[in-house]
Design a protein around this motif. Sequence first.
Motif, PDB file in Angstrom:
ATOM      1  N   LYS A   1      55.258  58.149  17.664  1.00  0.00           N
ATOM      2  CA  LYS A   1      55.819  57.964  16.318  1.00  0.00           C
ATOM      3  C   LYS A   1      57.114  58.765  16.179  1.00  0.00           C
ATOM      4  N   GLU A   2      57.119  59.979  16.733  1.00  0.00           N
ATOM      5  CA  GLU A   2      58.317  60.839  16.636  1.00  0.00           C
ATOM      6  C   GLU A   2      59.479  60.186  17.383  1.00  0.00           C
ATOM      7  N   GLU A   3      59.194  59.629  18.553  1.00  0.00           N
ATOM      8  CA  GLU A   3      60.259  58.963  19.330  1.00  0.00           C
ATOM      9  C   GLU A   3      60.779  57.724  18.597  1.00  0.00           C
ATOM     10  N   MET A   4      59.867  57.022  17.921  1.00  0.00           N
ATOM     11  CA  MET A   4      60.268  55.817  17.177  1.00  0.00           C
ATOM     12  C   MET A   4      61.183  56.200  16.014  1.00  0.00           C
ATOM     13  N   ILE A   5      60.845  57.290  15.339  1.00  0.00           N
ATOM     14  CA  ILE A   5      61.687  57.781  14.230  1.00  0.00           C
ATOM     15  C   ILE A   5      63.079  58.120  14.775  1.00  0.00           C
ATOM     16  N   LYS A   6      63.113  58.790  15.932  1.00  0.00           N
ATOM     17  CA  LYS A   6      64.402  59.155  16.544  1.00  0.00           C
ATOM     18  C   LYS A   6      65.208  57.906  16.906  1.00  0.00           C
ATOM     19  N   ALA A   7      64.528  56.877  17.389  1.00  0.00           N
ATOM     20  CA  ALA A   7      65.224  55.631  17.769  1.00  0.00           C
ATOM     21  C   ALA A   7      65.849  54.963  16.539  1.00  0.00           C
ATOM     22  N   VAL A   8      65.132  54.987  15.410  1.00  0.00           N
ATOM     23  CA  VAL A   8      65.668  54.397  14.170  1.00  0.00           C
ATOM     24  C   VAL A   8      66.904  55.186  13.721  1.00  0.00           C
ATOM     25  N   ILE A   9      66.798  56.501  13.749  1.00  0.00           N
ATOM     26  CA  ILE A   9      67.911  57.369  13.314  1.00  0.00           C
ATOM     27  C   ILE A   9      69.125  57.161  14.226  1.00  0.00           C
TER      28      ILE A   9
END
Length: 289
Positions: free
Chosen positions: A66-74
Amino acid sequence: MKIYINGKFYDKDNAKVSVFDHGLLYGDGVFEGIRSYNRLVFKLNEHIERLFESAHSIMLKIPLTKEEMIKAVIKTLKENNLDDAYIRLLVTRGEGDLGLDPRKCRAGATIIIIADKIALYPEKYYKEGLEIITVPTVRNLPEALNPQIKSLNYLNNILAKIEAANSGCEEAIMLDSMGYVAECTGDNLFIVKNKHLYTPPQCMGTLRGITRDSVLEIARKNKISAHEHVITRHEVYISDECFLTGTAAEIIPVVKVDGRLIGEGKPGKITLGLIKKFKELTKVTGVKY
Ligand code: PXG
């Protein structure tokens, strides 16, 4: 425009996936529609949480945390340098063969993130209100394909949208198999009666919309009593106010349903108050980029 596909960025013309991707062949995948305002991503954690819940339910393994997905969106938002954006986040089952067996998708999921600008409805409807109708296509049975799963298979909603368009309306009320109001094709529905706010509970073939939850939260904070309660078409017809909520639509007033005027046939006071509070909330809350 830069589009994120599996960790790399591509121009619009070069952002392509395989014709063997099961997202294309079968609508096998999940998605989220997210908005950012003023360089703040609204309810990002809630969207990522729902994406992972949808994926878990269809046994689709997302290759990022989930943390990596948030980073990808940002990262995608920074790459596109948009202050206000609509973000479409898709996870498909990935490339397989022509059979529907997801075990053949050996390469794993494809993750696509697109950030762009959209306005779902023309501006005049936000000021004057929408006319909507109830359509014959009922919302998917929770026992068949639960509307809580935001899957890439949106044909149920698209059929309803076609029926609305055939009648000259922009949006459709979809009922559940019992005949109660479920939701619209891409939005949740609210009514106001005697200063009380009502929206169908999530078990009624209704997506638990993140905008819906924000509206319930705003209402409760502002001492407007809000209820998750079954709603019939009759109750919509005799409501004082009606509006729809969704990430793409935001909050849009409804002034006519199945030919019946709602209230005085113009956006109601409580609706306009909630729109104002929602706009204020989006300006100051979210994940910064
Ligand atoms: N119900 C359905 C069926 C949805 O698809 C909502 C309610 C509202 O949920 P949120 O969490 O956004 O408040 C949705 C989401 C579009 C479009 O292009 C609409 C949605 C998602 C993606 C695209 O109309 N609505």
